[in-house]
Design a protein around this motif. Structure first.
Motif, PDB file in Angstrom:
ATOM      1  N   ALA A 271       0.840  -1.206   0.000  1.00 17.33           N
ATOM      2  CA  ALA A 271       0.000   0.000   0.000  1.00 17.33           C
ATOM      3  C   ALA A 271       0.872   1.253   0.000  1.00 17.33           C
ATOM      4  O   ALA A 271       1.844   1.346   0.757  1.00 17.33           O
ATOM      5  CB  ALA A 271      -0.927   0.005   1.214  1.00 17.33           C
ATOM      6  N   SER A 272       0.504   2.212  -0.841  1.00 13.11           N
ATOM      7  CA  SER A 272       1.296   3.442  -0.929  1.00 13.11           C
ATOM      8  C   SER A 272       1.283   4.210   0.384  1.00 13.11           C
ATOM      9  O   SER A 272       2.277   4.860   0.744  1.00 13.11           O
ATOM     10  CB  SER A 272       0.768   4.329  -2.065  1.00 13.11           C
ATOM     11  N   THR A 273       0.162   4.142   1.130  1.00 12.74           N
ATOM     12  CA  THR A 273       0.100   4.854   2.416  1.00 12.74           C
ATOM     13  C   THR A 273       1.124   4.298   3.407  1.00 12.74           C
ATOM     14  O   THR A 273       1.701   5.045   4.204  1.00 12.74           O
ATOM     15  CB  THR A 273      -1.304   4.747   3.018  1.00 12.74           C
ATOM     16  N   LEU A 274       1.368   2.977   3.333  1.00 12.01           N
ATOM     17  CA  LEU A 274       2.357   2.374   4.221  1.00 12.01           C
ATOM     18  C   LEU A 274       3.763   2.858   3.880  1.00 12.01           C
ATOM     19  O   LEU A 274       4.544   3.220   4.773  1.00 12.01           O
ATOM     20  CB  LEU A 274       2.280   0.848   4.127  1.00 12.01           C
ATOM     21  N   VAL A 275       4.088   2.872   2.585  1.00 14.52           N
ATOM     22  CA  VAL A 275       5.425   3.307   2.172  1.00 14.52           C
ATOM     23  C   VAL A 275       5.630   4.784   2.508  1.00 14.52           C
ATOM     24  O   VAL A 275       6.691   5.181   3.009  1.00 14.52           O
ATOM     25  CB  VAL A 275       5.640   3.056   0.669  1.00 14.52           C
ATOM     26  N   LEU A 276       4.620   5.624   2.240  1.00 13.22           N
ATOM     27  CA  LEU A 276       4.728   7.041   2.566  1.00 13.22           C
ATOM     28  C   LEU A 276       4.930   7.251   4.065  1.00 13.22           C
ATOM     29  O   LEU A 276       5.713   8.112   4.492  1.00 13.22           O
ATOM     30  CB  LEU A 276       3.485   7.789   2.096  1.00 13.22           C
ATOM     31  N   SER A 277       4.254   6.459   4.880  1.00 11.13           N
ATOM     32  CA  SER A 277       4.409   6.574   6.331  1.00 11.13           C
ATOM     33  C   SER A 277       5.829   6.211   6.755  1.00 11.13           C
ATOM     34  O   SER A 277       6.431   6.888   7.602  1.00 11.13           O
ATOM     35  CB  SER A 277       3.408   5.668   7.044  1.00 11.13           C
ATOM     36  N   MET A 278       6.366   5.156   6.166  1.00  7.62           N
ATOM     37  CA  MET A 278       7.737   4.764   6.493  1.00  7.62           C
ATOM     38  C   MET A 278       8.730   5.864   6.106  1.00  7.62           C
ATOM     39  O   MET A 278       9.669   6.166   6.854  1.00  7.62           O
ATOM     40  CB  MET A 278       8.094   3.468   5.757  1.00  7.62           C
ATOM     41  N   LEU A 279       8.521   6.453   4.933  1.00 10.78           N
ATOM     42  CA  LEU A 279       9.432   7.501   4.477  1.00 10.78           C
ATOM     43  C   LEU A 279       9.348   8.736   5.370  1.00 10.78           C
ATOM     44  O   LEU A 279      10.360   9.400   5.634  1.00 10.78           O
ATOM     45  CB  LEU A 279       9.116   7.877   3.029  1.00 10.78           C
ATOM     46  N   LEU A 280       8.143   9.050   5.840  1.00 10.35           N
ATOM     47  CA  LEU A 280       7.992  10.212   6.721  1.00 10.35           C
ATOM     48  C   LEU A 280       8.713  10.002   8.040  1.00 10.35           C
ATOM     49  O   LEU A 280       9.370  10.921   8.560  1.00 10.35           O
ATOM     50  CB  LEU A 280       6.515  10.494   6.959  1.00 10.35           C
ATOM     51  N   VAL A 281       8.617   8.807   8.594  1.00 13.57           N
ATOM     52  CA  VAL A 281       9.349   8.517   9.832  1.00 13.57           C
ATOM     53  C   VAL A 281      10.852   8.536   9.569  1.00 13.57           C
ATOM     54  O   VAL A 281      11.637   9.075  10.366  1.00 13.57           O
ATOM     55  CB  VAL A 281       8.914   7.159  10.411  1.00 13.57           C
ATOM     56  N   GLY A 282      11.273   7.976   8.438  1.00 12.33           N
ATOM     57  CA  GLY A 282      12.682   8.003   8.083  1.00 12.33           C
ATOM     58  C   GLY A 282      13.218   9.410   7.912  1.00 12.33           C
ATOM     59  O   GLY A 282      14.399   9.670   8.189  1.00 12.33           O
ATOM     60  N   ALA A 283      12.358  10.333   7.466  1.00 17.02           N
ATOM     61  CA  ALA A 283      12.791  11.714   7.282  1.00 17.02           C
ATOM     62  C   ALA A 283      13.179  12.377   8.589  1.00 17.02           C
ATOM     63  O   ALA A 283      14.010  13.296   8.617  1.00 17.02           O
ATOM     64  CB  ALA A 283      11.694  12.518   6.593  1.00 17.02           C
ATOM     65  N   VAL A 284      12.590  11.931   9.704  1.00 14.10           N
ATOM     66  CA  VAL A 284      12.984  12.462  11.010  1.00 14.10           C
ATOM     67  C   VAL A 284      14.436  12.095  11.298  1.00 14.10           C
ATOM     68  O   VAL A 284      15.232  12.919  11.759  1.00 14.10           O
ATOM     69  CB  VAL A 284      12.049  11.918  12.107  1.00 14.10           C
TER      70      VAL A 284
END
Length: 455
Positions: A271-284
């Protein structure tokens, strides 16, 4: 602190704030195209080409902006070195923001036919030209105002801008996907992030119009009639070596944030929402290592910091896609977040490192051209190469080897560049090579190594 000292501190802080806000906005504008290309631009602007063909077409238009960025570096660098940094940065922000908002108003292929992707290419070129002039000028605002011993730390504010822009871009798309059904998102929802750029640009203009011109630029006694010719004639070696040194950072970033999103959703069924969520956490994590590497580079040295980060990037490239292809949520997160953390270490020192390679009279053109040359090689071609490699081998793991090779080449380029950490950027545009590095035991080594000087 006397009145003059307080004024200079205030000026440095305003420059850092303006660089952070303006760069965050410009990279937000740039990143939302990459996210939209991975999620929706294929069927909207390139229907009938098949899944792989539409994705390749969307990424090809994505690459156009990278090819336009050196043009922006030359054009805005010319006026930045001739007229001033402040005015040029205002124009670049306007160009980028208006082009981005126009994408949000652009009809799709179903309404305009082939005119739609044609106009999209033109707007993407405008985005590239605007961003090509942005980073170099923003970096100079900080580098030419900051004290020599804290140039890396203040440059870290600028390097947080792309991270914040990325978080904003992906956060908006994630919120829209969670709040809208698939039909509404494809019909009109994807346009919202592009139109929101207008409000953000207004904030950026308010901040930048209050800036003062760089004191080093005001003090410069010589202005080149054609700065790009001076750069190509007298400073081509730092341009080529510097561009090569940052290529792997661009490649890893756009593979992690754009291609990995498309591959995970279309190729792995995640799911794209899952990948986007992972990337947002990684951005921290990326923001944390940006700040750490930027501030510590004042003591460790820019080149030394970049060497360590580049070596880690080459290693991590080999594990990123194998971790993604496990389709295990924890392992996918480790792969994506680890890449973002490594990227922060690479990006942190750049706002100080690249301006230190060039004299004041051509510093805007030189730093911007170097930065965007790395973008052409690393950012424009890599998603296309990755798509081809994955299609040919049925797995994205060869993409990791491609990245690792870029990392080895980047380490070779870093060996060709001088270490100017702690040097004063004097008004005549020369780097004062008698100023010691903050670590006296290493100062001679850091000043003298490298086959050419930052004159």
């Amino acid at each position: 602190m006397d009145a003059e000292g307080a004024r200079r501190v205030g000026q440095v802080r305003r420059a850092a704030a303006a660089a952070l806000i303006g760069t965050a906005i410009e990279f937000y504008d740039f990143f939302i195209y990459g996210t939209a290309a991975a999620l929706v631009f294929g069927p909207v602007f390139f229907p009938g080409l098949g899944a792989v063909g539409a994705l390749l077409a969307a990424f090809s238009v994505y690459a156009v902006a990278f090819l336009a960025r050196p043009v922006g570096a030359v054009v805005f660098g010319h006026f930045g070195d001739r007229v001033g940094r402040r005015t040029t940065l205002v124009v670049s922000l306007l160009l980028m923001g208006l082009a981005t908002a126009a994408v949000g108003l652009l009809p799709g292929f179903a309404v305009w036919g082939w005119w739609a992707p044609g106009v999209l290419v033109v707007l993407r070129v405008c985005q590239g030209v605007g961003l090509g002039g942005e980073w170099g000028g923003a970096a100079l605002l900080i580098a030419e105002n900051a004290p020599a011993g804290r140039r890396g730390r203040y440059g870290g504010f600028l390097q947080l801008g792309p991270t914040i822009g990325f978080v904003l871009a992906n956060g908006v798309f994630l919120a829209l996907q969670l709040g809208l059904d698939e039909g509404a998102f494809r019909a009109w929802g994807w346009r919202v992030p592009f139109l929101a750029s207008l409000a953000m640009v207004a904030v950026g203009l308010f901040v930048r119009l209050r800036l003062e011109e760089s004191p080093l630029f005001r003090a410069a006694r010589r202005r080149e009639r054609l700065p790009v010719l001076e750069v190509l004639r007298g400073h081509w070696r730092p341009v080529l070596a510097g561009g090569g040194a940052i290529t792997v950072g661009y490649a890893l970033f756009y593979l992690t944030t754009t291609y990995a999103l498309a591959y995970a959703t279309a190729g792995l069924g995640v799911a794209s929402t899952l990948v986007l969520s992972m990337l947002l956490v990684g951005a921290v994590g990326m923001a944390a290592t940006v700040w750490l590497s930027a501030s510590r580079s004042d003591r460790w040295g820019r080149r030394r910091t970049l060497r360590w980060a580049t070596g880690l990037a080459a290693v991590w490239s080999l594990v990123l896609f194998p971790l993604l292809e496990t389709v295990s949520r924890p392992l996918m997160f480790v792969g994506l977040a680890g890449a973002m953390v490594v990227l922060g270490g690479m990006f942190g020192p750049l706002a100080a490192f690249l301006p230190e390679l060039f004299p004041t009279r051509v510093r805007y053109t030189g730093a911007a051209l170097t930065y965007n040359l790395g973008g052409v090689v690393g950012g424009a071609t890599t998603p296309l190469v990755a798509t081809r490699l994955t299609g040919a081998y049925g797995t994205a793991q060869p993409v990791g080897w491609y990245l690792a090779v870029l990392g080895v080449l980047a380490l070779g380029c870093l060996r060709l560049l001088p270490e100017n950490t702690g040097a004063e950027l004097v008004g005549l545009g020369q780097v004062d090579r008698t100023v010691a590095c903050p670590e006296p035991s290493r100062s001679r080594h850091m000043r003298d190594e490298g086959p050419f000087e930052a004159r």
